[in-house]
Design a protein around this motif. Structure first.
Motif, short mmCIF file in Angstrom:
data_model
loop_
_atom_site.label_atom_id
_atom_site.label_comp_id
_atom_site.label_asym_id
_atom_site.label_seq_id
_atom_site.Cartn_x
_atom_site.Cartn_y
_atom_site.Cartn_z
N GLY B 214 9.40 -26.23 -7.82
CA GLY B 214 8.45 -25.27 -7.27
C GLY B 214 8.32 -24.10 -8.22
N THR B 215 7.27 -23.33 -8.07
CA THR B 215 7.11 -22.16 -8.90
C THR B 215 8.27 -21.20 -8.68
N THR B 216 8.74 -21.16 -7.44
CA THR B 216 9.84 -20.26 -7.11
C THR B 216 11.19 -20.97 -7.12
N GLN B 239 14.30 -20.47 -13.03
CA GLN B 239 14.59 -19.39 -13.98
C GLN B 239 13.33 -18.83 -14.62
N GLN B 240 12.25 -19.60 -14.57
CA GLN B 240 10.99 -19.11 -15.18
C GLN B 240 10.47 -17.85 -14.51
N ILE B 241 10.99 -17.54 -13.33
CA ILE B 241 10.51 -16.35 -12.61
C ILE B 241 10.58 -15.11 -13.49
N ALA B 242 11.60 -15.06 -14.35
CA ALA B 242 11.73 -13.90 -15.22
C ALA B 242 10.57 -13.78 -16.20
N ARG B 243 9.80 -14.85 -16.36
CA ARG B 243 8.67 -14.82 -17.29
C ARG B 243 7.34 -14.94 -16.56
N GLY B 244 7.34 -14.63 -15.29
CA GLY B 244 6.08 -14.69 -14.55
C GLY B 244 6.37 -15.17 -13.14
N GLU B 245 5.89 -14.40 -12.16
CA GLU B 245 6.22 -14.76 -10.78
C GLU B 245 5.27 -15.79 -10.21
N ASP B 246 4.07 -15.85 -10.73
CA ASP B 246 3.14 -16.82 -10.17
C ASP B 246 2.68 -17.78 -11.26
N VAL B 247 1.95 -18.79 -10.81
CA VAL B 247 1.54 -19.86 -11.71
C VAL B 247 0.70 -19.32 -12.87
N ASN B 297 4.22 -28.80 -8.57
CA ASN B 297 2.79 -28.56 -8.75
C ASN B 297 2.41 -28.86 -10.20
N SER B 298 1.12 -29.02 -10.44
CA SER B 298 0.69 -29.54 -11.74
C SER B 298 1.17 -28.67 -12.89
N THR B 299 1.15 -27.36 -12.70
CA THR B 299 1.58 -26.48 -13.78
C THR B 299 3.05 -26.69 -14.11
N MET B 300 3.86 -26.78 -13.06
CA MET B 300 5.29 -26.96 -13.28
C MET B 300 5.56 -28.29 -13.99
N MET B 301 4.80 -29.30 -13.60
CA MET B 301 4.98 -30.62 -14.21
C MET B 301 4.63 -30.55 -15.70
N ILE B 356 -0.33 -27.93 5.56
CA ILE B 356 -0.30 -26.72 4.75
C ILE B 356 0.95 -26.74 3.89
N ASP B 357 0.76 -26.58 2.60
CA ASP B 357 1.93 -26.53 1.73
C ASP B 357 1.69 -25.47 0.67
N ALA B 358 2.69 -25.24 -0.08
CA ALA B 358 2.54 -24.39 -1.25
C ALA B 358 2.24 -22.94 -0.90
N ILE B 359 2.60 -22.50 0.29
CA ILE B 359 2.56 -21.05 0.49
C ILE B 359 3.80 -20.53 -0.21
N GLU B 360 3.59 -19.92 -1.33
CA GLU B 360 4.74 -19.39 -2.06
C GLU B 360 5.23 -18.15 -1.35
N GLU B 361 6.43 -17.79 -1.64
CA GLU B 361 6.93 -16.57 -1.03
C GLU B 361 6.12 -15.38 -1.49
N VAL B 362 5.84 -14.51 -0.54
CA VAL B 362 5.12 -13.29 -0.87
C VAL B 362 6.15 -12.17 -0.93
N TRP B 363 6.20 -11.52 -2.03
CA TRP B 363 7.11 -10.37 -2.13
C TRP B 363 6.30 -9.14 -2.40
#
Lengths: 446, 575, 323
Positions: B214-216, B239-247, B297-301, B356-363
């Motif tokens: 997942g993105t998160t 760990q990619q979160i440190a380089r961008g929180e969203d896709v 998701n496609s980006t992560m793949m 419904i899927d892929a509701i990422e966490e909202v911070w």
């Protein structure tokens, strides 16, 4: 009525065979509903479905094409009452009327000027569509001479107006290989006019004051083998014409075939161009297929043609202006360069504010596929690369001595990359809203 | 080009860089970690550092106030070196995150009558070879192949040169009694994965992995392929979160320099770290893992596999094992969705179902805090998770603190409503009540962000329902996948207009449907085939290509919705 | 042949709103204006009576406006320097309503004060008996600072106060409610946003018969089609029974068309643009008439000739002939 994607889907094989080039039958049906593909692209559709779909897509308002010597104008094919539902399909033809009782020199001068008329509007060339020649004299020779005078001065499509079939027929002798509109047929002369239209292969205008009379006439005329007709509801005043035009459109959209034709409106008001402007606006907004003006004056024609362009734009698609460098208030080489996108509203907001301020500037309009600044940025259509490309393509560097470029505040983030793309330029970040541009230009750029 | 010296407070040696180098790059050379949640676009302001002295140029000062700039602050991702400089990097914000997936691992029932040897493609057979003799001088490989054919009936076994080279030693050390792990694959041609001494193999399970990126969150299930049993489930933040929180931020980061490689290494770190831990706990070697299915998701793949995908993926497992990235539909509908559709059994139901899927966490940004939100660990939370924010906004709305437009009611007679740096704000906790030095507030901008997020989601439902010609309210079931789902309070989510207003019993929370789909595909070839069928039968509706989306979006940009009649229960609650 | 005329029977109707109050009604106006009340699309007299005709308002400013087209300046002459005289000139030109716009500064370039604003409004009210719309310069703090004292000083007049916008409506709505005034809500060319603002204002307890909505439009050639369609859609929604869109519509073809290059610039433009002054009036008239066809209840104009022409069109459109 047009079918929705899901309705079409039910008529398809639903095998997801992908041979049509789309991933699923549903995806194909949705494209079909949007008229972006042909049913023939599906190799497995049944004949029964084909027929059903063909019926549902027949236009409720007949397409009428008038042909001049080297130009055409097509109207009709409309499918909605309101432009927000779906694009109005064919812009109404705007024509200029001349009468055969006018002096020949007057006719020639007016027709030549109107034929030559061309005005640039957001990169589009707006022009008139033709002339209506009126047999006011009632005399065949006079009328023929007038049609001849018009034809010698213009190749645009014609409408021949008069109630005497013999006179109209005389006028038609001047035209060769064209398809004019002749009008009009009424309760008295319809048979002869229908015969003439049939013989000369013209479109036929039908005139009456009520819907019943109009419908009766079109049915009888169709019985004579004439298919191409134009309705002229002859109600008096704007209120009456609005009611008639609206009712014709509504009935036509309900597939009431006797009224399934485009309409014509005469905006001439006894030589009062002020009144013509309002009548023409009224007719363009509310359903006329042809609008005939009496007056040819550039300021009148310009406003009428622009309104037509506006009302008939596709509401689903943003209007774009031509990507280019625009000069505002006669800029000099040391004046600033502003950047924005080619969404028309964005461009107008920026151009208007700067123009209104009296401050000179160069405005670079980058191709952002007609999106506003933020939308285009989010969609990746307005980035450092596309801005740099526009700056180079339009030779901005050769026009200015002070290489300062002002970015919209919403895309401040692009400044770094743009510096890399345009190393000789100083990148500044301007305000977010166009309305703040004059203030910014006064305080930050001078 | 001129070179300059940059000194960092936390680094002994000055770094020499050419003029024009970005501060983040200088920091990287010094080995100093600077968070870039927006992927280096200068949008989030989290990479702010203090320029104590020296010559720098700030390309953008978005997110910094005039006072901040005067105090020396600069965005490291937007600031370039133009002279010797001395930089202080503030201590990184501890990003407090709650690992959600581990609490909500979906039930992973082994399919009834599961038979590993028929259901999936990786097998293991024991083979007793006759040692070579003067009469039988067949080479090792030929000898093995002949026995293999006799034992399995499979005509052909393929192996790599390396595998054949090592064969001799294994055969001899095992006294010619070996276990072969192979993939039956297609066309009756098997592919050798592993050769082990038979007695060693007897104690080791045949391990597979179901991996969901997942993105998160990255989730890894370790599965015993022979029994279908899930041995371990683990989740960790990507760990990619440190380089961008969203896709989008990740895509932007990946397109810069070595960004793609860096992101790939980061997600591999997240995956392999969990595999290593799982292997240690289970006393297994990574070589014991012979198969993996991957969703995401496609980006992560793409970020993991790269394009083309025929490189060694880099997962910590047997290098000859089977790696199977599951198919997706389009750029926004990835394998996570197709796997989710499989595991939610959407296809086998005739009910009109909204999945419904892929509701990422909202911070929300630091400085905001919700009193009821549990603080994780002993650190004061800097932000709150989406579910807390949803509850907070729903409460503020129903009590009249917010109007339907999300505006804070400034006419209320309370000191908690005031004008802050970013416009009107509501004080949730005074500094004295919390451990912070500042009052904890929710500002208009936080509410706007939530409103936009919920409006986009709801508009998606509407457009989707419209495009197939059914009213949203007629959905008989609403299945909510994803880790976020479990924490949504349905009532509150309906009150702010995130979820459609319908009887609650229609809502079902499924947890991480994606990894469950990957698990099913791992242990069951039929399920794997079904994912491919799902991918080919799904019709993708491009929301952004449809201008009805904008319409649906602006009407949802209100509490709960511009058309209140869509939310009868909220209307009743407000009456 | 007998044809059944398709007639729409709508469940909803537009709210009737009265601007201005006479002495008996608690104000000082000699004329009041009533708008709205439509039960069908514009001028479909064969379906339902149109109870109130569209109204033409004239726009004027608290001091000589800086950016006005030379065509307008030449037409109005010296009255531009005196709000009271300007208001009278508007009335003489045939205006049925006056829209008084405040700029950020007064004639001497000093920032406007609440006192100046109140005095200007009073002077205009004395000079004309027409109902009045008063609009602040559009900056939240200044709008609130002048509109509240204006509302207090003119209690009972049923002025229209504006602009109320999504982020700034509470103060103005409260002042209007306390002093028997109306408000004008403006939203940027979007059906949902227009509706949302109406919901927010009525949620404060403001009755619907005291709200006029300005959904914003563009001029001819500059986005008129967006405004046109938003108005048609709002009116359709109102007739379909959506209470929060059932408010009269007021738009500014004068302001929009006179800021275009076509109207503002007389020299160095293409010959195909024709005569400057006549073009400016055409531009304003065509914009206004099109918007009236789309459902405008009030059009705010700037040029007296446009007023005459638009009024003639309204007369014709209101003539309910049997069809």
């Amino acid at each position: 009525m047009a079918l929705s994607g899901i309705q079409i889907y039910k008529m398809l094989p639903q095998t997801n065979c992908k041979e049509c080039g789309f991933p699923t039958c549903l995806a194909f049906s949705m494209k079909l509903a949007a008229k972006q593909v042909e049913l023939g692209d599906c190799p497995y559709v049944t004949d029964e479905s084909k027929q059903q779909l063909a019926e549902s897509s027949a236009p409720p308002i007949r397409l009428i094409t008038l042909k001049g010597k080297d130009a055409e104008v097509a109207v009709g094919n409309e499918v909605v009452l309101f432009r927000h539902e779906k694009k109005f399909v064919n812009r109404p033809g705007v024509l200029i009327r001349v009468a055969d009782t006018d002096e020949k020199e007057t006719i020639t001068a007016k027709v030549e000027a109107a034929t030559a008329y061309i005005v640039d509007y957001v990169g589009l060339d707006l022009k008139l569509d033709g002339f209506a020649v009126e047999a006011a004299s009632g005399d065949a020779a006079t009328f023929t001479a007038a049609v001849d005078a018009v034809r010698k001065s213009s190749n645009l499509p014609l409408i021949l107006v008069g109630n005497d079939p013999a006179v109209i027929e005389a006028g038609l002798t001047v035209l060769d290989g064209e398809k004019p509109l002749i009008m009009g047929a009424n309760a008295e002369n319809w048979e002869a006019m229908a015969d003439l239209a049939k013989k000369a292969e013209t479109a036929l205008g039908v005139e009456a004051g009520t819907l019943e009379e109009l419908a009766e006439l079109t049915e009888k005329i169709q019985g004579k083998g004439v298919e191409d007709m134009v309705l002229h509801p002859t109600g008096q005043g704007m209120s009456s014409s609005l009611a008639l035009q609206t009712q014709i459109r509504r009935l036509a959209l309900k597939n009431f075939r006797p009224l399934g034709y485009p309409t014509i409106a005469f905006a001439g008001s006894g030589g009062n161009p002020a009144k013509e402007a309002t009548l023409a606006a009224h007719s363009i907004c509310k359903y006329a297929g042809f609008v005939v003006l009496d007056t040819f004056s550039p300021e009148l024609v310009y406003s009428v043609l622009v309104l037509r362009e506006n009302i008939f734009t596709d509401p689903q698609k943003p209007i774009q202006v031509l990507p280019a460098i625009y000069e505002i208030n006669d800029p000099k080489p040391d004046d600033p360069v502003l950047v924005t996108t080619n969404f028309s509203i964005t461009y107008f907001s920026v151009a208007n504010e700067v123009e209104g301020s009296g401050l000179p500037a160069w405005l670079v309009v980058a191709d952002a596929e007609g999106m506003s600044v933020l939308t285009a940025w989010a969609a990746g259509k307005f980035d450092a690369e596309s801005i740099a490309k526009a700056v180079k393509q339009f030779g901005v560097g050769d026009k200015v001595s002070k290489k300062v470029i002002v970015l919209p505040g919403h895309v401040a983030v692009l400044s770094g990359e743009l510096e890399e793309e345009l190393p000789d330029w100083e990148i500044r970040v301007g305000p977010r809203e166009a309305v703040d541009l004059p203030g910014y230009m006064k305080s930050a750029l001078t | 080009m001129a070179e300059y010296e940059v000194r960092f407070d936390s680094h002994p040696e000055p770094i020499r860089v050419p003029a024009g180098t970005l501060l983040v790059e200088v920091a990287q050379q010094a080995g100093i970690e600077i968070q870039q949640p927006c992927g280096g676009q200068g949008r989030c302001g989290r990479c702010a550092v203090i320029v104590e002295s020296g010559q720098v140029r700030r390309r953008s000062i978005l997110r910094l106030s005039k006072a901040d700039v005067e105090a020396g602050y600069a965005l490291a991702c937007q600031t370039v070196i133009e002279g010797d400089a001395s930089i202080t990097v503030p201590p990184p914000e501890a990003i407090q995150r709650r690992l959600t997936t581990d609490h909500i691992a979906p039930e992973a029932a082994i399919p009834e009558g599961y038979d590993a040897s028929r259901a999936q493609s990786v097998r293991r057979v024991e083979i007793q070879l006759t040692p070579p003799s003067m009469d039988d001088q067949t080479d090792d490989w030929g000898r093995l192949c002949a026995s293999f054919r006799r034992e399995t009936g499979v005509e052909r076994l393929n192996a790599s040169l390396d595998q054949i080279r090592q064969l001799g030693a294994t055969l001899r050390s095992s006294d010619w009694h070996v276990a072969l792990t192979f993939d039956t694959g297609q066309n009756g041609e098997a592919r050798l994965i592993r050769t082990q001494p038979a007695d060693a193999a007897a104690d080791t399970p045949l391990c597979g992995l179901a991996i969901d990126i997942g993105t998160t969150t990255v989730t890894v299930w370790m599965v015993d392929l022979l029994t279908g049993q899930v041995m371990r489930q683990a989740s960790e933040y990507n760990q990619q979160i440190a380089r961008g929180e969203d896709v989008i931020s990740r895509i932007i980061y990946a397109s810069k320099g070595n960004g793609g490689t860096e992101l790939r290494e980061m997600v591999l770190g997240s995956i392999n770290g969990q595999i290593q831990t799982a292997c240690e706990r289970a006393k297994l070697a990574t070589d014991d893992i012979v198969k993996a299915t991957i969703t995401g998701n496609s980006t992560m793949m793409v970020l993991l596999l790269g394009i083309p995908a025929d490189i060694d993926v880099g997962i910590a497992m047997n290098s000859a094992g089977v790696v199977d990235p599951l198919p997706g539909v389009a750029s926004y509908v990835g394998a996570d969705i197709t796997a989710g559709v499989l595991s939610s059994e959407l296809r086998s139901s005739d009910d009109l179902t909204l999945f419904i899927d892929a509701i990422e966490e909202v911070w929300i940004d630091g400085g905001t805090y919700e009193p009821d939100c549990r603080v994780i660990g002993n650190v004061a939370a800097r932000g709150i998770c989406g579910s807390g924010l949803i509850s907070l906004v729903a409460e503020m709305f129903l009590t009249g603190l917010l109007d339907k437009g999300g505006n804070i009611n400034e006419t209320l007679d309370t000191p908690r409503v005031r004008r802050g740096r970013h416009g009107p704000e509501y004080v949730i906790a005074w500094a004295a009540e919390s451990d912070g030095a500042e009052d904890i507030v929710i500002a208009r901008v936080d509410i706007d962000n939530l409103l936009r997020a919920k409006a986009a989601i709801y508009a998606g439902f509407i457009v989707l329902a419209n495009s197939v010609g059914v009213p949203l309210e007629t959905a008989e079931r609403v299945l909510i996948g994803g880790s976020f789902g479990k924490y949504i309070n349905v009532e509150k989510a309906v009150q702010i207009g995130l979820l459609p207003d319908m009887p609650w019993e229609r809502f079902h929370f499924l947890g991480n449907t994606s990894v469950k789909g990957a698990y099913l595909a791992l242990i069951d070839s039929a399920a794997r085939d079904e994912i491919a069928e799902i991918a080919s039968a799904m019709t993708y509706i491009e929301l952004s290509a449809d201008n009805t989306f904008y319409e649906a979006f602006t009407s949802a940009l209100f509490l709960p919705h511009t058309d209140l009649s869509r939310f009868p229960s909220v209307e009743a609650a407000m009456a | 042949m007998s044809i059944e005329i398709p007639k729409d029977k709508w469940p909803g109707a537009v709210q009737t709103v009265t601007l201005g109050a006479t002495a008996e009604q608690g104000g000082t106006r000699t004329k009041v204006v009533t708008i709205g009340g439509e039960q069908t699309l514009p001028f479909m007299h064969f379906e339902s009576e149109t109870p109130n005709r569209p109204v033409i308002a004239m726009e004027m400013s608290s001091s000589r406006p800086g950016g006005w087209s030379q065509v307008l300046q030449d037409t109005w002459g010296d009255v531009l320097d005196d709000p009271a005289k300007w208001a009278q000139a508007c009335e003489q030109a045939g205006a049925e309503l006056i829209v008084l716009m405040f700029g950020l500064t007064d004639a001497d370039d000093n920032p406007i004060t609440p006192d100046f604003a109140v005095q200007t409004v009073k002077a205009v009210l004395e000079a004309t008996g027409l109902p009045l719309v008063v609009l602040g310069p559009g900056q939240v703090d200044i709008d609130n600072a002048i509109l509240v004292p204006i509302a207090d000083a003119t209690k009972g007049e049923r002025l229209v106060l504006g602009l109320c916008e999504e982020g700034n409506y509470r103060t103005i709505v409260a002042a209007a409610m306390a002093n028997d005034h109306l408000v004008l809500g403006r939203t940027p060319m979007d059906v949902n946003l227009a509706k949302q603002l109406n919901i927010l204002m009525t949620d404060m307890g403001l009755p619907r018969d005291r709200i006029i909505m300005d959904p914003t439009t563009g001029a001819l050639g500059y986005g008129i089609e967006y405004g046109y369609s938003v108005m048609e859609r709002l009116r359709l929604a109102a007739l379909q029974g959506d209470a929060m869109t059932q408010l009269p519509l007021m738009v500014n073809p004068g302001f929009e068309s006179w800021k275009t290059k076509e109207s503002k610039v007389g020299e160095g433009v293409p010959d195909a643009w024709g005569d400057w002054a006549e073009r400016g009036v055409h531009w304003e008239t065509v914009t206004a008439v099109s918007l009236i066809e789309a459902g405008a209840d009030v059009v705010v104009l700037r040029h007296p000739d446009s007023l005459t022409r638009v009024k003639e069109s309204i007369d014709e459109l209101m003539a309910a002939e049997p069809v």
